[in-house]
Design a protein around this motif. Structure first.
Motif, mmCIF file in Angstrom:
data_model
loop_
_atom_site.group_PDB
_atom_site.id
_atom_site.type_symbol
_atom_site.label_atom_id
_atom_site.label_comp_id
_atom_site.label_asym_id
_atom_site.label_seq_id
_atom_site.Cartn_x
_atom_site.Cartn_y
_atom_site.Cartn_z
ATOM 1 N N PRO A 139 0.813 -1.222 0.000
ATOM 2 C CA PRO A 139 0.000 0.000 0.000
ATOM 3 C C PRO A 139 0.842 1.266 0.000
ATOM 4 C CG PRO A 139 -0.861 -1.546 1.583
ATOM 5 C CD PRO A 139 0.403 -2.135 1.067
ATOM 6 N N TYR A 140 1.960 1.267 0.733
ATOM 7 C CA TYR A 140 2.767 2.477 0.812
ATOM 8 C C TYR A 140 3.378 2.809 -0.537
ATOM 9 C CZ TYR A 140 2.269 2.058 5.833
ATOM 10 O OH TYR A 140 1.756 1.974 7.084
ATOM 11 N N LEU A 141 3.798 1.766 -1.264
ATOM 12 C CA LEU A 141 4.364 1.990 -2.602
ATOM 13 C C LEU A 141 3.322 2.628 -3.505
ATOM 14 C CD1 LEU A 141 6.581 1.574 -4.707
ATOM 15 C CD2 LEU A 141 5.724 -0.710 -5.078
ATOM 16 N N ILE A 142 2.083 2.114 -3.424
ATOM 17 C CA ILE A 142 1.010 2.632 -4.267
ATOM 18 C C ILE A 142 0.701 4.083 -3.897
ATOM 19 C CG2 ILE A 142 -1.394 2.278 -4.943
ATOM 20 C CD1 ILE A 142 0.158 0.026 -5.845
ATOM 21 N N VAL A 143 0.701 4.366 -2.579
ATOM 22 C CA VAL A 143 0.351 5.707 -2.128
ATOM 23 C C VAL A 143 1.337 6.740 -2.661
ATOM 24 C CG1 VAL A 143 0.354 7.160 -0.076
ATOM 25 C CG2 VAL A 143 -0.978 5.081 -0.105
ATOM 26 N N LEU A 144 2.623 6.357 -2.725
ATOM 27 C CA LEU A 144 3.643 7.302 -3.197
ATOM 28 C C LEU A 144 3.324 7.825 -4.596
ATOM 29 C CD1 LEU A 144 7.121 5.970 -2.042
ATOM 30 C CD2 LEU A 144 5.805 7.866 -1.161
ATOM 31 N N LEU A 145 2.574 7.017 -5.373
ATOM 32 C CA LEU A 145 2.218 7.421 -6.733
ATOM 33 C C LEU A 145 1.447 8.726 -6.759
ATOM 34 C CD1 LEU A 145 0.933 4.140 -8.403
ATOM 35 C CD2 LEU A 145 2.882 5.484 -9.108
ATOM 36 N N ALA A 146 0.646 8.966 -5.719
ATOM 37 C CA ALA A 146 -0.307 10.083 -5.787
ATOM 38 C C ALA A 146 0.195 11.335 -5.097
ATOM 39 C CB ALA A 146 -1.637 9.659 -5.176
ATOM 40 N N ILE A 147 1.385 11.270 -4.500
ATOM 41 C CA ILE A 147 1.860 12.433 -3.729
ATOM 42 C C ILE A 147 2.593 13.415 -4.637
ATOM 43 C CG2 ILE A 147 3.456 13.136 -1.919
ATOM 44 C CD1 ILE A 147 2.633 10.588 -0.458
ATOM 45 N N PRO A 148 2.093 14.657 -4.712
ATOM 46 C CA PRO A 148 2.714 15.641 -5.598
ATOM 47 C C PRO A 148 3.996 16.206 -4.987
ATOM 48 C CG PRO A 148 0.885 16.630 -4.444
ATOM 49 C CD PRO A 148 0.941 15.209 -3.989
ATOM 50 N N LEU A 149 4.997 16.336 -5.836
ATOM 51 C CA LEU A 149 6.291 16.808 -5.369
ATOM 52 C C LEU A 149 6.459 18.297 -5.636
ATOM 53 C CD1 LEU A 149 8.667 15.450 -4.025
ATOM 54 C CD2 LEU A 149 9.673 15.054 -6.250
ATOM 55 N N GLY A 150 5.981 18.739 -6.800
ATOM 56 C CA GLY A 150 6.149 20.150 -7.139
ATOM 57 C C GLY A 150 5.023 20.614 -8.030
ATOM 58 N N PRO A 151 4.997 21.918 -8.358
ATOM 59 C CA PRO A 151 3.929 22.452 -9.206
ATOM 60 C C PRO A 151 4.084 21.991 -10.650
ATOM 61 C CG PRO A 151 5.560 24.128 -8.753
ATOM 62 C CD PRO A 151 5.972 22.926 -7.965
ATOM 63 N N GLY A 152 3.034 22.191 -11.426
ATOM 64 C CA GLY A 152 3.095 21.857 -12.846
ATOM 65 C C GLY A 152 3.098 20.365 -13.102
ATOM 66 N N GLY A 153 2.338 19.594 -12.317
ATOM 67 C CA GLY A 153 2.190 18.173 -12.597
ATOM 68 C C GLY A 153 3.402 17.333 -12.241
ATOM 69 N N LEU A 154 4.175 17.771 -11.261
ATOM 70 C CA LEU A 154 5.305 16.948 -10.818
ATOM 71 C C LEU A 154 4.793 15.907 -9.822
ATOM 72 C CD1 LEU A 154 8.230 16.606 -11.349
ATOM 73 C CD2 LEU A 154 8.777 18.200 -9.537
ATOM 74 N N VAL A 155 4.012 14.978 -10.344
ATOM 75 C CA VAL A 155 3.425 13.922 -9.522
ATOM 76 C C VAL A 155 3.327 12.699 -10.419
ATOM 77 C CG1 VAL A 155 1.170 14.907 -10.075
ATOM 78 C CG2 VAL A 155 1.334 13.231 -8.276
ATOM 79 N N ALA A 156 3.558 11.520 -9.824
ATOM 80 C CA ALA A 156 3.599 10.320 -10.657
ATOM 81 C C ALA A 156 2.256 10.067 -11.328
ATOM 82 C CB ALA A 156 4.011 9.124 -9.814
ATOM 83 N N GLN A 157 1.168 10.275 -10.598
ATOM 84 C CA GLN A 157 -0.143 9.973 -11.156
ATOM 85 C C GLN A 157 -1.172 10.958 -10.603
ATOM 86 O OE1 GLN A 157 -1.050 7.767 -13.583
ATOM 87 N NE2 GLN A 157 -2.930 8.905 -13.384
ATOM 88 N N PRO A 158 -1.426 12.048 -11.307
ATOM 89 C CA PRO A 158 -2.423 12.999 -10.798
ATOM 90 C C PRO A 158 -3.802 12.348 -10.799
ATOM 91 C CG PRO A 158 -1.749 13.605 -13.008
ATOM 92 C CD PRO A 158 -0.908 12.439 -12.616
#
Lengths: 319, 171
Positions: free
Chosen positions: A87-106
């Motif tokens: 679950p933790y690995l999956i959750v990391l997908l959705a956490i945004p790192l920076g602006p402009g879509g710097l997230v694995a899976q919006p």
């Protein structure tokens, strides 16, 4: 960039974060705890201030014998560490790192997704506890399940308050809507979220299910070698996930000077600052007793979270 | 066959298969774990159909809470490792009822839709769900919340014999 390359880059980035960040936090825990207790901590592995201690630990875990107790339910026993980690690995997908879509899976329902997937962790606790065929494990597992179920409620309520304030469930959307005065307005929710997040990952002072001095190691008692390392890794990724969620929801994520370019740096800095506090709390507070733990949840955190919801709604309607 | 079709079939097979294992397994706790798989596969079905929010509600409520409570209760009372020989399971009536309902529904749907191709609806975003629930369906929503509230109050009253009058309970 073609779709598959884009996808590959994102997945590789998440897996890299999944493997590197917990090691950093683990190493920080060794050193921070040691210095808080007037020790030096690891000093020899890798020569410079023991930076390679966790690598050495990993090598050690791999070499150890992988034991499954004779009376255990083998398949469930062997599956549990994976269910704990996944679950933790999956959750990391959705956490945004920076602006402009710097997230694995919006995701449009990012917040909901994160909370739902985190909830699966409790199944792993019950699986490992029951399948170990050990009374201590079972006791630890039951305590763990009661704790996780109880603290899930304030966690979700506190998160709901932010979602209400931002008017969206998308994690980048929440950071987008965040403004500094939320630090004050959403402070009770932030506190409730952080505390129940700590309880969700069973970190001290909420480590009653593990309680090494009375339950040996709770539901992890019978695990050895790599499978035990999986549980440890799950704990450290858990720290990262809870710190990241607190950052994204309450501390403004990438907001900071020059957020356009340095947003990812601000997010990471905030995540590490919150992780430091989590380690600090472990050193500072004794373990809560089971009844104190449940009292704190039902008599303090849940009412505070509900009051925060009322406050959020009132401010939202008034403005 | 599109990717969505293949996924639906695969997830459906997982859901039905693990559902069958829930009722046939003689390992009590394993039956509960198969239920997790079955409900998870159903969440996957919702995802394929574009109902993201419903899928994660399914995971949060059923996998994260309902099944966990069930497993919790089983482990508190009786949860032997290995098969239990004394499980009380009326196999034939269950087979007749379950199989009958399943086949009947399948026949009904096949007869009703035949080879009609139904396009996937617009993905159920949070905004659309909210607008629907608090627009068109606001009355059922409120009725349901009153039902839930009274169940909550009832649970509190039942679990606390020391209170005479029903206490105001919302949390």
């Amino acid at each position: 960039m073609p779709l598959w390359l884009d996808l590959l880059v994102r997945v590789v980035a998440v897996v890299a974060a999944f493997l590197v960040l917990p090691l950093l936090v683990g190493q920080a825990e060794h050193k921070v705890m040691a210095h808080m207790q007037g020790r030096l901590g690891p000093m020899y592995a890798g020569a410079f201030h023991g930076w390679a201690q966790l690598v050495a630990d990993g090598v050690k875990f791999v070499q150890k014998e992988d034991i499954t107790p004779r009376d255990a339910d083998r398949r469930v026993f062997q599956l549990a560490p994976v269910v704990a980690l996944f679950p933790y690995l999956i959750v990391l997908l959705a956490i945004p790192l920076g602006p402009g879509g710097l997230v694995a899976q919006p995701l449009d329902v990012g917040l909901f997704f994160v909370l739902a997937v985190l909830g699966i962790g409790v199944v792993a606790v019950l699986m490992s506890a029951w399948a170990s065929a050990n009374k201590y494990s079972l006791l630890g597992g039951l305590r763990g399940a009661a704790q996780l179920l109880g603290y899930e409620l304030p966690l979700v309520l506190a998160a709901a308050s932010v979602a209400m304030a931002a008017g969206t469930l998308s994690l980048p959307g929440i950071v987008e809507a965040w403004s500094p005065w939320w630090l004050l307005w959403q402070a009770p929710a932030a506190l409730v979220f952080f505390v129940s997040g700590l309880a969700e990952i069973r970190r001290p002072p909420f480590d009653m299910p593990i309680a090494d001095s009375e339950l040996v190691f709770g539901y992890m008692t019978e695990y050895t070698g790599l499978r035990f390392a999986f549980f440890l890794l799950a704990e450290y990724v858990g720290i990262i996930v809870i710190a990241a969620l607190t950052t994204v929801l309450f501390l403004g994520g990438w907001h900071g000077p020059a957020a356009e370019h340095l947003g990812w740096l601000w997010t990471l800095l905030k995540v590490f600052a919150v992780s430091f506090v989590i380690i600090w709390l472990r050193v500072s507070y004794p373990r809560l007793r089971e009844d104190q733990l449940q009292r704190l949840c039902w008599l303090v955190l849940v009412p505070v979270a509900l009051a925060q919801l009322v406050l959020t709604a009132a401010v939202k309607v008034a403005l | 066959m599109t990717v969505a079709d293949a996924l639906l079939l695969a997830l459906g097979a997982v859901a039905v298969g693990s559902g069958a294992l829930v009722v046939t397994s003689t390992h009590l706790v394993r039956a509960g774990l198969y239920l997790v798989v079955s409900l998870g596969a159903m969440a996957g079905l919702y995802l394929v159909l574009g109902a993201e929010l419903v899928a994660w509600v399914q995971v949060l409520v059923y996998v994260g809470a309902v099944v966990v409570l069930l497993l919790f209760a089983v482990m508190l009372t009786r949860a032997p490792i290995g098969p239990s020989a004394d499980l009380d399971r009326p196999a034939w009536p269950a087979l007749v009822v379950g199989g009958g309902v399943g086949l009947g529904l399948a026949a009904l749907f096949i007869d009703a839709f035949r080879w009609t191709i139904v396009a996937l609806p617009v993905p159920g975003t949070t905004e659309r769900m909210g607008a629907e629930i608090f627009g068109t369906w606001v009355l059922p929503f409120e009725v349901l919340s009153i039902l839930l509230l009274s169940a909550l109050v009832g649970a509190i009253v039942l679990s606390r014999p020391d209170i005479g009058a029903p206490k105001e309970g919302g949390a």
